[in-house]
Design an enzyme around this catalytic site. Structure first.
Site, mmCIF file in Angstrom:
data_model
loop_
_atom_site.group_PDB
_atom_site.id
_atom_site.type_symbol
_atom_site.label_atom_id
_atom_site.label_comp_id
_atom_site.label_asym_id
_atom_site.label_seq_id
_atom_site.Cartn_x
_atom_site.Cartn_y
_atom_site.Cartn_z
ATOM 1 N N THR A 1 -8.356 5.631 -4.024
ATOM 2 C CA THR A 1 -9.780 5.697 -3.665
ATOM 3 C C THR A 1 -10.536 6.619 -4.600
ATOM 4 O O THR A 1 -11.728 6.422 -4.864
ATOM 5 C CB THR A 1 -9.912 6.186 -2.205
ATOM 6 O OG1 THR A 1 -9.321 5.195 -1.369
ATOM 7 C CG2 THR A 1 -11.350 6.394 -1.794
ATOM 8 N N SER B 1 -2.649 2.677 -3.610
ATOM 9 C CA SER B 1 -1.293 3.251 -3.478
ATOM 10 C C SER B 1 -0.473 2.621 -2.369
ATOM 11 O O SER B 1 0.720 2.880 -2.280
ATOM 12 C CB SER B 1 -1.356 4.771 -3.324
ATOM 13 O OG SER B 1 -1.636 5.150 -1.996
ATOM 14 N N THR C 1 -4.422 8.127 -1.332
ATOM 15 C CA THR C 1 -3.956 8.997 -0.255
ATOM 16 C C THR C 1 -2.826 8.366 0.563
ATOM 17 O O THR C 1 -2.057 9.073 1.193
ATOM 18 C CB THR C 1 -5.109 9.326 0.720
ATOM 19 O OG1 THR C 1 -5.633 8.101 1.253
ATOM 20 C CG2 THR C 1 -6.211 10.118 0.045
ATOM 21 N N ASP C 2 -2.736 7.017 0.545
ATOM 22 C CA ASP C 2 -1.860 6.363 1.523
ATOM 23 C C ASP C 2 -0.375 6.641 1.330
ATOM 24 O O ASP C 2 0.369 6.742 2.307
ATOM 25 C CB ASP C 2 -2.110 4.840 1.517
ATOM 26 C CG ASP C 2 -3.404 4.484 2.242
ATOM 27 O OD1 ASP C 2 -3.892 5.323 3.026
ATOM 28 O OD2 ASP C 2 -3.921 3.375 2.021
HETATM 29 C C1 SIN Z 1 -4.919 4.269 -1.727
HETATM 30 O O1 SIN Z 1 -4.050 4.912 -1.144
HETATM 31 O O2 SIN Z 1 -4.817 3.917 -2.912
HETATM 32 C C2 SIN Z 1 -6.137 3.831 -0.991
HETATM 33 C C3 SIN Z 1 -6.564 4.805 0.026
HETATM 34 C C4 SIN Z 1 -6.960 6.142 -0.512
HETATM 35 O O3 SIN Z 1 -6.750 6.513 -1.651
HETATM 36 O O4 SIN Z 1 -7.553 6.880 0.304
#
Ligand code: SIN
Length: 345
Positions: free
Chosen positions: A24, A73, A106-107
């Site tokens: 993100t 991710s 974040t995932d």
């Molecule tokens: C991801 O994990 O690539 C999408 C979600 C995020 O980064 O918050």
């Protein structure tokens, strides 16, 4: 790409490398669309850095950007981990580099953190960072997080693997994503952060029992640390296959039996209830697999499915526990441990 500021030359002055993987933090939404209509992994890491460079300040004399991957991710995989680790190791071994930053989604960040903690050599800081709002959002948290990560990577007090997010620095392998959309999306499993961002500098917090030395980020669970840096097989197809089964109301063990019928499955993580307890049906299938020689106890790892806290002591069933790790992290830890024990590695 280099920052203009030549004012402060401190002990760790030098180059910071920034490795982009997507997420993100590099996401964009179409003009006029709501934030949640964004797509992760759209902007190159250079584009994320460009607005920050004119006033980076401090010890960072040069920033080198490298795009390792460009993905959401949720689709993170072992081949990207292998490339990321190789590039980070090159930076660890380069005397002109003082520290490194990884931009990540974040995932699955908490899984990448455990992997890197297991395979990287060297004490230079490697700082993971991320964002909960895309780069096009008027609430974008990525620029601030990336700036703070750059400063942490050049902080003379920082060593090892960290995550900089929302003004807090955590030993990266201790973090977990705890909220699907709030800006404060990460927690330390009840462990404290190591440093707080205060008006342009990182302020290190005093040592605690949880974290003996604030400046170093140790492997999160000493019972998982036979390892030092693990050399993974060069072909990711040969990385040990570890699967996760949930213990839940009504679990009957059939899914676990199906997994164990597949000879390629080398390890099993049980996403356990409460303080590492599991449904008797799962325990019995595991016991039977050991009795039949299909599994050794060391091929099983139990992690709690609770969002906070960790497994204390040894649960009644006696299977090895990944005290501080989430089930997803425990999968990575068991994979590393099996690879470390395998002659192929
Ligand atoms: C991801 O994990 O690539 C999408 C979600 C995020 O980064 O918050």
């Amino acid at each position: 790409m280099s920052s203009r500021n030549q004012d402060t030359v401190a002990q760790r002055a030098g180059t910071v490398r920034v490795l982009g993987t997507g997420g993100t933090i590099a996401g964009t939404a179409p003009v006029g669309a709501p934030d949640n209509a964004y797509k992760a992994g759209q902007l190159a890491v250079e584009e994320l850095l460009r607005p920050l460079l004119p006033d980076l300040g401090g010890r960072i004399h040069q920033v080198q950007a490298l795009q390792v991957a460009q993905l959401d991710s949720r689709n993170m995989g072992h081949a990207v981990w292998q490339r990321l680790a190789a590039e980070l190791q090159a930076g660890q071994d380069d005397p002109t580099v003082v520290g490194q930053v990884v931009t990540h989604g974040t995932d699955t960040l908490e899984e990448t953190a455990v992997f890197l903690q297991g395979v990287l050599r060297g004490t230079k800081p490697v700082v993971l960072t991320a964002a909960m709002r895309p780069a096009t959002s008027n609430q974008a948290d990525g620029p601030k997080n990336l700036r703070q990560a750059l400063h942490l990577a050049a902080d003379p007090a920082a060593q090892g693997l960290w995550m900089a997010f929302g003004g807090q620095a955590w030993p990266a392998a201790q973090v977990r994503k705890v909220h699907p959309f709030a800006l404060e999306a990460f927690g330390g499993g009840d462990g404290p952060p190591g440093a707080l961002w205060d008006r342009g500098v990182w302020v290190w917090l005093p040592p605690t029992d949880e974290r003996a030395a604030p400046e170093s980020a140790p492997w999160p669970d000493t019972s998982l640390a036979p390892m030092g840096p693990v050399a993974m097989p060069s072909d990711v197809e040969h990385w040990p296959r570890v699967e996760i089964v949930h213990s839940h109301a009504g679990a009957d063990g059939r899914l676990l039996q199906t997994l164990l019928a597949d000879a390629s499955v080398q390890g099993v993580v049980v996403s356990a209830t409460g303080n590492g307890s599991m449904h008797d049906a799962l325990h019995q299938v595991l016991q039977q697999a050991v009795a039949q020689g299909r599994l050794q106890r060391e091929q099983v790892l139990v992690a709690t499915r609770c969002t906070r806290g960790w497994v204390v002591g040894t649960p009644e069933h006696g299977w090895p526990v990944a005290a501080r790790l989430t089930p997803a992290q425990a999968r990575v830890a068991l994979m590393l441990r099996l690879a470390a024990a395998s002659p192929r590695a």
